[in-house]
Design a protein around this motif. Structure first.
Motif, PDB file in Angstrom:
ATOM      1  N   GLY A   7      43.871  56.602  42.202  1.00 21.97           N
ATOM      2  CA  GLY A   7      44.482  55.862  43.298  1.00 21.97           C
ATOM      3  C   GLY A   7      44.552  54.378  42.993  1.00 21.97           C
ATOM      4  N   GLY A   8      44.170  53.562  43.935  1.00 23.01           N
ATOM      5  CA  GLY A   8      44.219  52.115  43.748  1.00 23.01           C
ATOM      6  C   GLY A   8      42.895  51.530  43.337  1.00 23.01           C
ATOM      7  N   THR A   9      42.010  52.341  42.771  1.00 16.94           N
ATOM      8  CA  THR A   9      40.673  51.861  42.471  1.00 16.94           C
ATOM      9  C   THR A   9      40.497  51.382  41.045  1.00 16.94           C
ATOM     10  N   ASN A  10      41.528  51.372  40.245  1.00 13.29           N
ATOM     11  CA  ASN A  10      41.388  51.014  38.837  1.00 13.29           C
ATOM     12  C   ASN A  10      42.236  49.785  38.515  1.00 13.29           C
ATOM     13  N   PRO A  11      41.651  48.575  38.629  1.00 14.47           N
ATOM     14  CA  PRO A  11      42.437  47.367  38.354  1.00 14.47           C
ATOM     15  C   PRO A  11      42.876  47.249  36.902  1.00 14.47           C
ATOM     16  N   ALA A  12      42.269  48.006  35.997  1.00 16.48           N
ATOM     17  CA  ALA A  12      42.688  47.970  34.592  1.00 16.48           C
ATOM     18  C   ALA A  12      44.134  48.431  34.432  1.00 16.48           C
ATOM     19  N   LEU A  13      44.635  49.203  35.389  1.00 12.56           N
ATOM     20  CA  LEU A  13      46.014  49.683  35.323  1.00 12.56           C
ATOM     21  C   LEU A  13      47.028  48.547  35.417  1.00 12.56           C
ATOM     22  N   LEU A  14      46.589  47.390  35.880  1.00 13.42           N
ATOM     23  CA  LEU A  14      47.500  46.256  36.017  1.00 13.42           C
ATOM     24  C   LEU A  14      47.704  45.524  34.696  1.00 13.42           C
ATOM     25  N   GLU A  15      46.927  45.887  33.695  1.00 10.92           N
ATOM     26  CA  GLU A  15      47.071  45.316  32.362  1.00 10.92           C
ATOM     27  C   GLU A  15      47.712  46.364  31.446  1.00 10.92           C
ATOM     28  N   LYS A  16      48.494  45.899  30.469  1.00 11.15           N
ATOM     29  CA  LYS A  16      49.213  46.814  29.582  1.00 11.15           C
ATOM     30  C   LYS A  16      48.275  47.793  28.884  1.00 11.15           C
ATOM     31  N   ALA A  17      47.192  47.288  28.309  1.00 11.04           N
ATOM     32  CA  ALA A  17      46.266  48.149  27.563  1.00 11.04           C
ATOM     33  C   ALA A  17      45.626  49.195  28.478  1.00 11.04           C
ATOM     34  N   GLY A  18      45.269  48.797  29.681  1.00  5.53           N
ATOM     35  CA  GLY A  18      44.665  49.732  30.624  1.00  5.53           C
ATOM     36  C   GLY A  18      45.644  50.811  31.057  1.00  5.53           C
ATOM     37  N   PHE A  19      46.893  50.414  31.274  1.00  6.59           N
ATOM     38  CA  PHE A  19      47.927  51.372  31.657  1.00  6.59           C
ATOM     39  C   PHE A  19      48.170  52.375  30.539  1.00  6.59           C
ATOM     40  N   GLU A  20      48.298  51.864  29.307  1.00  4.60           N
ATOM     41  CA  GLU A  20      48.532  52.750  28.161  1.00  4.60           C
ATOM     42  C   GLU A  20      47.365  53.720  27.970  1.00  4.60           C
ATOM     43  N   ALA A  21      46.158  53.228  28.135  1.00  5.00           N
ATOM     44  CA  ALA A  21      44.979  54.095  27.993  1.00  5.00           C
ATOM     45  C   ALA A  21      44.987  55.193  29.051  1.00  5.00           C
ATOM     46  N   ARG A  22      45.384  54.848  30.263  1.00  2.21           N
ATOM     47  CA  ARG A  22      45.416  55.841  31.341  1.00  2.21           C
ATOM     48  C   ARG A  22      46.500  56.888  31.070  1.00  2.21           C
ATOM     49  N   VAL A  23      47.655  56.472  30.581  1.00  3.71           N
ATOM     50  CA  VAL A  23      48.713  57.432  30.246  1.00  3.71           C
ATOM     51  C   VAL A  23      48.212  58.402  29.176  1.00  3.71           C
ATOM     52  N   LYS A  24      47.552  57.876  28.155  1.00  4.87           N
ATOM     53  CA  LYS A  24      47.023  58.735  27.084  1.00  4.87           C
ATOM     54  C   LYS A  24      45.969  59.700  27.628  1.00  4.87           C
ATOM     55  N   GLU A  25      45.113  59.199  28.506  1.00  2.00           N
ATOM     56  CA  GLU A  25      44.078  60.044  29.107  1.00  2.00           C
ATOM     57  C   GLU A  25      44.706  61.169  29.931  1.00  2.00           C
ATOM     58  N   LEU A  26      45.699  60.825  30.737  1.00  5.10           N
ATOM     59  CA  LEU A  26      46.369  61.829  31.559  1.00  5.10           C
ATOM     60  C   LEU A  26      47.149  62.823  30.695  1.00  5.10           C
ATOM     61  N   PHE A  27      47.799  62.328  29.647  1.00  2.00           N
ATOM     62  CA  PHE A  27      48.540  63.209  28.739  1.00  2.00           C
ATOM     63  C   PHE A  27      47.598  64.245  28.138  1.00  2.00           C
ATOM     64  N   ALA A  28      46.447  63.783  27.655  1.00  2.00           N
ATOM     65  CA  ALA A  28      45.470  64.705  27.064  1.00  2.00           C
ATOM     66  C   ALA A  28      45.002  65.733  28.086  1.00  2.00           C
ATOM     67  N   ALA A  29      44.790  65.299  29.318  1.00  2.00           N
ATOM     68  CA  ALA A  29      44.345  66.226  30.368  1.00  2.00           C
ATOM     69  C   ALA A  29      45.427  67.256  30.679  1.00  2.00           C
ATOM     70  N   HIS A  30      46.672  66.825  30.745  1.00  2.00           N
ATOM     71  CA  HIS A  30      47.768  67.761  31.025  1.00  2.00           C
ATOM     72  C   HIS A  30      47.962  68.743  29.872  1.00  2.00           C
ATOM     73  N   LYS A  31      47.841  68.252  28.637  1.00  2.00           N
ATOM     74  CA  LYS A  31      47.952  69.153  27.487  1.00  2.00           C
ATOM     75  C   LYS A  31      46.817  70.174  27.498  1.00  2.00           C
ATOM     76  N   ALA A  32      45.610  69.717  27.807  1.00  2.00           N
ATOM     77  CA  ALA A  32      44.459  70.619  27.860  1.00  2.00           C
ATOM     78  C   ALA A  32      44.625  71.655  28.970  1.00  2.00           C
TER      79      ALA A  32
END
Length: 77
Positions: A7-32
């Motif tokens: 939700g709105g609890t992760n301020p790291a998403l407002l930075e490029k690196a944090g957003f990219e890391a979250r996309v990769k994390e979610l991608f891995a979870a969806h693939k799994a």
């Protein structure tokens, strides 16, 4: 396997690196969870964008609240 939405609890998403890391994390979870590669990528990006929007709204809300309270906001742009 449920995919956790921060939700709105992760301020790291407002930075490029944090957003990219979250996309990769979610991608891995969806693939799994058995999603096809393209579907996993699309779902990961969509969810990360939704979480990023929620984080931005939460940050704006915190800044607005800080404007009417005596304590200064830690991070208002």
């Amino acid at each position: 396997m449920p995919i956790v939405n921060f939700g709105g609890t992760n301020p790291a998403l407002l930075e490029k690196a944090g957003f990219e890391a979250r996309v990769k994390e979610l991608f891995a979870a969806h693939k799994a969870a058995g999603e096809e590669t393209n579907e996993a990528a699309a779902m990961a990006l969509k969810q990360a964008q939704q979480e990023q929007l929620a984080a931005a709204q939460a940050a704006r809300s915190a800044c607005l609240w800080a404007a009417v309270t005596p304590a200064p906001a830690a991070r208002c742009r």
